[in-house]
Enzyme design. Structure first.
Site, short mmCIF file in Angstrom:
data_model
loop_
_atom_site.label_atom_id
_atom_site.label_comp_id
_atom_site.label_asym_id
_atom_site.label_seq_id
_atom_site.Cartn_x
_atom_site.Cartn_y
_atom_site.Cartn_z
N ARG A 46 0.83 -1.20 0.00
CA ARG A 46 0.00 0.00 0.00
C ARG A 46 0.87 1.26 0.00
NH1 ARG A 46 -1.75 2.23 4.60
NH2 ARG A 46 -1.93 0.22 5.67
N TYR A 99 -14.98 17.56 -16.68
CA TYR A 99 -15.44 16.17 -16.76
C TYR A 99 -16.56 15.91 -15.75
CZ TYR A 99 -15.26 11.14 -15.78
OH TYR A 99 -15.59 9.83 -15.55
N ASP A 171 -6.08 19.07 -14.77
CA ASP A 171 -6.24 17.76 -15.40
C ASP A 171 -5.68 17.85 -16.81
OD1 ASP A 171 -7.18 15.47 -16.74
OD2 ASP A 171 -8.92 15.32 -15.43
N LYS A 196 -6.44 6.57 -19.86
CA LYS A 196 -6.63 7.04 -21.23
C LYS A 196 -5.33 6.92 -22.03
CE LYS A 196 -10.61 8.45 -19.42
NZ LYS A 196 -11.03 8.10 -18.03
#
Length: 380
Positions: A46, A99, A171, A196
């Site tokens: 983690r 978005y 972004d 993406k």
């Protein structure tokens, strides 16, 4: 080293991994201590793994940053950044047409916690100057925006925000670090949905954050580790592998998109084409100075502004899959009204310029003649 070379070599030394030319997938949740209290670079997955570290270092190099951080998804990355800055009573100014998933997080998760979220048209920097106040801790940008591909002046907005004591996050998913480096333009934090273009093959879910500030990196890392918003080693490996061909893929995406935009502009079924590479785009001049090329995303308004018309075109397409995402090697078509921005109220969609007869095209790297032929038959 130049971009293509860094994309292949940055962040990884084969000698440190038994000479493995490709970064190994460290499929382990724990690392053995030599003794109690030993100083370990990796102890629990983690908190970090060698595979994840290789991805983070490579990505940081591409964004000209000191630090990179990998998250379980693009939304997890956005969430980690927001939580590092915002407390009840704080305000975040957000580019208006962003978005839909980010809108949902800000409006439905952050706002109920006592954080004021102000959506502002930031295509004019004067609007930020008018809206900013001492409560604003963060300005959140997209450029180009999703799905109507508006650009904002990153340098001008960053200068205004910094003059008022606020930080700037952006972004950069649509542009990728190959086409745009916001940290060089004054932004403080860059966020990507690596699902993406960076992954590039529609087979992985991952988010990335890049920044230079050491103290801020430690704060975001603490939140990330505490909440456990981390990717697994297989996902990190897939994105790292995808990055190695990013430069080649982006050149083809851009080449194809420019030809598709030119084809669609004169098509009788199309009312409007949104693409920064078109000379009539309102921020075309800014795109030429802020980006290296214009990207692989195009949005369109059909002349028949109905969901039925959009569905007819989308389902006729043979090469374009009707899907939520973008940035893969394959071409995709998205109905933003019901898909990427489905969580927004209808009146807000209309105010932002979304239409039921609108489609967002992610132009893939197929042969351009086949892409154009597919669009022609679907629009006929």
């Amino acid at each position: 080293m130049k971009f293509s070379t860094r994309a292949i070599h940055a962040g990884y030394q084969a000698k440190a991994h038994q000479g493995a030319v490709m970064p190994p997938i460290y499929q382990t949740s724990v690392f053995a201590f030599e003794q109690i209290g030993a100083d370990m670079e990796f102890s629990y997955a983690r908190s970090g793994t060698p595979t994840r570290a290789a991805l983070e270092d490579c990505f940081a190099s591409l964004e000209n940053a000191r630090h990179g951080m990998a998250f379980a998804s693009g939304m997890a990355a956005i969430d980690g950044v927001l939580r590092a800055f915002l407390q009840p009573g704080d305000e975040v100014i957000v580019v208006a047409d962003l978005y839909g998933g980010a809108w949902r997080l800000l409006s439905k998760v952050m706002a109920p916690l006592g954080i004021k979220v102000s959506f502002v048209d930031l295509t004019d920097p004067a609007n930020l100057e008018a809206a900013i106040n001492p409560a604003v801790k963060l300005v959140w940008l997209e450029s180009p925006t999703n799905p109507l591909l508006n650009l904002v002046d990153i340098a001008a907005l960053s200068a205004i925000a910094h003059a008022h004591g606020a930080h700037v996050a952006i972004d950069n998913t649509f542009a990728t670090p190959y086409l745009q480096n916001p940290l060089d333009l004054g932004a403080d934090i860059v966020v990507h949905s690596a699902t993406k273009y960076l992954g590039g093959h529609s087979d992985v879910l991952l988010g990335l954050v890049a920044l230079n500030d050491d103290a801020l990196q430690q704060k975001i890392r603490f939140i990330q580790n505490s909440a456990g918003n981390v990717p697994g080693p297989q996902d990190c490996f897939l994105v790292l592998r995808g990055i190695k061909t990013l430069a080649l893929r982006m050149e083809r995406h851009c080449d194809n998109a420019e030809k598709v935009a030119a084809f669609l502009v004169d098509h009788p079924a199309i009312e409007k084409v949104f693409f920064p590479g078109l000379t009539d785009h309102p921020q075309h001049a800014l795109a030429k100075t802020q980006m290296r090329r214009f990207g692989g995303i195009i949005s369109i308004y059909l002349k028949e502004d109905t969901r039925e018309a959009a569905n007819r075109v989308a389902t006729r397409l043979q090469l374009f899959a009707l899907a939520e995402s973008l940035g893969g090697v394959e071409s995709l078509v998205n109905h933003s009204w019901t898909m990427s921005h489905g969580s927004l109220p209808p009146e807000q969609k209309r105010a932002l310029g979304l239409r039921e007869g609108g489609l967002r095209l992610s132009i893939g790297i197929e042969d351009i003649d086949d892409i154009l032929a597919d669009l022609a038959q679907a629009l006929a």
